[in-house]
Design an enzyme around this catalytic site. Sequence first.
Site, short mmCIF file in Angstrom:
data_model
loop_
_atom_site.label_atom_id
_atom_site.label_comp_id
_atom_site.label_asym_id
_atom_site.label_seq_id
_atom_site.Cartn_x
_atom_site.Cartn_y
_atom_site.Cartn_z
N LEU A 175 -9.46 14.75 0.41
CA LEU A 175 -10.57 15.66 0.14
C LEU A 175 -10.04 16.97 -0.44
CD1 LEU A 175 -12.97 15.16 3.23
CD2 LEU A 175 -13.20 14.25 0.90
N PHE A 206 0.81 -1.22 0.00
CA PHE A 206 0.00 0.00 0.00
C PHE A 206 0.85 1.26 0.00
CE2 PHE A 206 -2.69 -3.29 1.93
CZ PHE A 206 -3.83 -3.18 1.14
N LYS A 208 2.13 13.79 -8.61
CA LYS A 208 1.97 14.33 -7.25
C LYS A 208 3.35 14.78 -6.79
CE LYS A 208 2.13 11.09 -3.87
NZ LYS A 208 1.73 9.89 -3.09
N CYS A 221 -1.15 3.97 -10.10
CA CYS A 221 -2.04 3.03 -9.40
C CYS A 221 -3.52 3.38 -9.48
CB CYS A 221 -1.62 2.91 -7.94
SG CYS A 221 0.00 2.17 -7.77
C1 UDX Z 1 -1.78 5.19 -4.26
C2 UDX Z 1 -2.32 4.69 -2.90
O1 UDX Z 1 -2.50 5.81 -2.03
C3 UDX Z 1 -1.35 3.68 -2.30
O2 UDX Z 1 -1.87 3.17 -1.09
C4 UDX Z 1 -1.14 2.55 -3.29
O3 UDX Z 1 -0.19 1.61 -2.79
C5 UDX Z 1 -0.66 3.10 -4.63
O4 UDX Z 1 -1.57 4.08 -5.10
P1 UDX Z 1 0.07 6.93 -5.08
O5 UDX Z 1 -0.28 6.53 -6.47
O6 UDX Z 1 1.51 7.06 -4.71
O7 UDX Z 1 -0.58 5.91 -4.02
O8 UDX Z 1 -0.62 8.36 -4.85
P2 UDX Z 1 -1.73 8.99 -3.87
O9 UDX Z 1 -1.07 9.72 -2.77
O10 UDX Z 1 -2.76 8.00 -3.51
O11 UDX Z 1 -2.37 10.09 -4.86
C6 UDX Z 1 -3.01 9.69 -6.05
C7 UDX Z 1 -3.49 10.89 -6.84
O12 UDX Z 1 -4.60 11.52 -6.21
C8 UDX Z 1 -2.45 11.97 -7.05
O13 UDX Z 1 -2.52 12.42 -8.40
C9 UDX Z 1 -2.87 13.05 -6.08
O14 UDX Z 1 -2.44 14.32 -6.49
C10 UDX Z 1 -4.38 12.90 -6.14
N1 UDX Z 1 -5.07 13.44 -4.95
C11 UDX Z 1 -4.85 12.87 -3.72
C12 UDX Z 1 -5.95 14.50 -5.07
O15 UDX Z 1 -6.17 15.02 -6.17
N2 UDX Z 1 -6.60 14.96 -3.95
C13 UDX Z 1 -6.40 14.42 -2.72
O16 UDX Z 1 -7.02 14.91 -1.75
C14 UDX Z 1 -5.50 13.35 -2.59
#
Ligand code: UDX
Length: 426
Positions: A231, A133, A301, A241
């Site tokens: 949020l 995760f 991100k 992912c």
């Molecule tokens: C995700 C899961 O969180 C992790 O547990 C899994 O193992 C792999 O996939 P990751 O892909 O590294 O991790 O990114 P994450 O932090 O989940 O963010 C995903 C996307 O959502 C990013 O583009 C981020 O910018 C976006 N995001 C996140 C938002 O737009 N708003 C938010 O409030 C949170």
Amino acid sequence: MGLTFAAGLSRLGHRVTCVEKDPAKLHALRHGRVPFHEPGLAELVREAREGGLLRFTDDLAGAAPTASVVFCAVGTPPKPNGEADTSAVEEVVEAARRLGSGRLFVIKSTVPVGTTDRVSRRLPGPVVYNPEFLREGSAVEDFFHPYRVVIGTRTPAAAAVLEALYRPLGAPVVRTDPPTAEMIKYASNAFLATKVSFINEIAHICEYVGADVSRVAEGMGLDPRIGPHFLRPGIGFGGSCLPKDLRALLETAREYLLEPALLQAVLRVNEAQRRRFVDRLEVLLEGLADKTVAVLGLAFKAGTDDVRESPALAVAERLLARGAQVRAHDPAALEAAARVLPALSYFAEPYEAVTGADAVLLLTDWPEYRELDWREVRRRVRRPLVVDGRSTGIAPRLAAAGFQVVEPGSPVRGRAPRAEDSEWLT
Ligand code: UDX
């Protein structure tokens, strides 16, 4: 994921051999270099190598004879129809089969429900599905502080081995069967994606009704049943992912003739987010043709150089298609972005990227951008407009430096919504 996991296991005192088939990556790793950006990982790998607990090879057969556990951490990228491509997993399974019995085989890669049981039938020893995760940008931290450990197997002795392995991390353990463990991984990522699309949709409504979405998210998040995380509205979720796993889950459902309407909507809202963002900029600038737009942030991100399914790149591409000149900066992902989208103008300095811009777009929430000298940025731009695609929360500072700021939830004035924008309101 594989490297962080391997180096983390070494820190816990285990002897780990990493098998890497890409010669360039293997060469880098053998010379002490981590071939991607991940905070704290290079130090962890260096420490493990110096302690003699971590080594690198391209030969599984050579690495595995003395190993008691083989972890499969290869990628499962999307096929064109969204289905997860498990061919790399299949290759590892085939190699493991040739090794014969005597060791535990653990799948960490995200695999479609049913894969682990299928693999079990082909291998002589016990098989476990143990999803990972960790997040990019905080992978090392996440390895040592997991929220939970999920162990999916039909062999109790195998579960006990993994439980002992993870015990030092002190996380709650969910022991279950392989399909349930596989589904926990997909459902978790689908739920995180749902939260993001949910708040994006709320932000969109806020734009019309005069509500402040950041306070709405704060007010919602204080309810422990909802929680404050995921949020933050913006240009949507990306990365290797969330989008991929959501599509793969939809594809699995489709195989059973199911139509999960909510999950389909999560993806559609995410796609609409990027389109709306560019539409809004087009209205603000009264057209995009021949406008100069500075893009700050290209990674999907902060904290990574990964641009896979990056919403920032999708926005930049759309701007190019509508005739804008795009000047881009990212603290870590410039090279990766230039390989995918060579048509942008890339700058190593954010101040160079913003020079002469009609609008500055914040598309990745790198902390560096919060710390910019925004008065200097103001002196360099042609028009003082910042469109924040990540709800960075620095609007007051930007306004103090003389910028007009538009962010998710900012009131929409001056035009009625187009039919395509209002699709989700009706
Ligand atoms: C995700 C899961 O969180 C992790 O547990 C899994 O193992 C792999 O996939 P990751 O892909 O590294 O991790 O990114 P994450 O932090 O989940 O963010 C995903 C996307 O959502 C990013 O583009 C981020 O910018 C976006 N995001 C996140 C938002 O737009 N708003 C938010 O409030 C949170």
